[in-house]
Design an enzyme around this catalytic site. Sequence first.
Site, PDB file in Angstrom:
ATOM      1  N   ASP A 107      24.401 -15.375  14.744  1.00 13.19           N
ATOM      2  CA  ASP A 107      22.856 -15.097  15.368  1.00 13.19           C
ATOM      3  C   ASP A 107      22.623 -16.167  16.578  1.00 13.19           C
ATOM      4  O   ASP A 107      22.772 -17.423  16.355  1.00 13.19           O
ATOM      5  CB  ASP A 107      21.746 -15.125  14.329  1.00 13.19           C
ATOM      6  CG  ASP A 107      22.127 -14.099  13.162  1.00 13.19           C
ATOM      7  OD1 ASP A 107      22.620 -13.086  13.453  1.00 13.19           O
ATOM      8  OD2 ASP A 107      21.743 -14.418  12.034  1.00 13.19           O
ATOM      9  N   GLU A 131      17.202  -1.719  11.027  1.00 15.60           N
ATOM     10  CA  GLU A 131      18.003  -2.748  10.290  1.00 15.60           C
ATOM     11  C   GLU A 131      16.976  -3.699   9.961  1.00 15.60           C
ATOM     12  O   GLU A 131      16.360  -4.478  10.764  1.00 15.60           O
ATOM     13  CB  GLU A 131      19.269  -3.408  11.221  1.00 15.60           C
ATOM     14  CG  GLU A 131      20.215  -2.383  11.624  1.00 15.60           C
ATOM     15  CD  GLU A 131      21.186  -3.060  12.894  1.00 15.60           C
ATOM     16  OE1 GLU A 131      20.889  -4.169  12.865  1.00 15.60           O
ATOM     17  OE2 GLU A 131      21.856  -2.013  13.364  1.00 15.60           O
TER      18      GLU A 131
END
Length: 255
Positions: A58, A47
């Site tokens: 995140d 990814e």
Amino acid sequence: MKDNRIQTKLQEDKKLLSIYFTAGYPNINDTVQIIQDLEENGVDMIEIGLPFSDPLADGPTIQASSTQALNNGMTTDLLFEQLQDIRKTVSIPLIIMGYFNPVFQYGVEAFCKRCQEIGIDGLILPDLPLDVYQEEYEAIFKKYGLINVYLITPQTSEERIRQIDDASDGFIYMVSSASTTGTKDGFGNEQQAYFDRIASMELQNPQIVGFGISNQETFKQATQHAKGAIIGSAFIKHLAKNGPQKIDGFVSGIR
């Protein structure tokens, strides 16, 4: 649509290791080298994080790498330029993961077309809602042979999970916990119960677990029922410490 590399990889008889890293980190021109080294060392899927200035899901490690990459000068155009010839050397599935805003700014169709030209297999856009995707963008993704990967969390209702399973044609990204990304020492009872619950639903699409996987133990726990696991923060910490070197040691420590 002919079998995409992701679909082919999912048919392999083994637990898959997927690695996430931020494009343009630690240095602007490390992207291609990191991808090649990961494949060389037996990683099954990669990814590639498209850095964004306002990353909501995140944890601090990935946020910091995103900020650094943007400061290094990483842009969508530059990433596409770097990946221009990636399929001459790399054959495993490559997925771009990021937020929908940069894709929208670029133009969804133009973005998907570039992905197809380069050989990107799928996109993970956590903030693109399922219904919006189906109404407005699904036809474009399919036209360019891209798989859209959806996320589920411990909070996702069974009804929603079934909808996502019906809409998916690759794997389901199974977020291990409700927190932001980051490294954990192991999975508690609550997460094990969630893994068991999803396994008992017998979904059509395999699941790959992300968030909180950092070593051999957590990789084994996460893949007990699931098809594979994704490591992000732990790998970015490795890059922060070692640069793009010693990737072989990192990967062999997980396997």
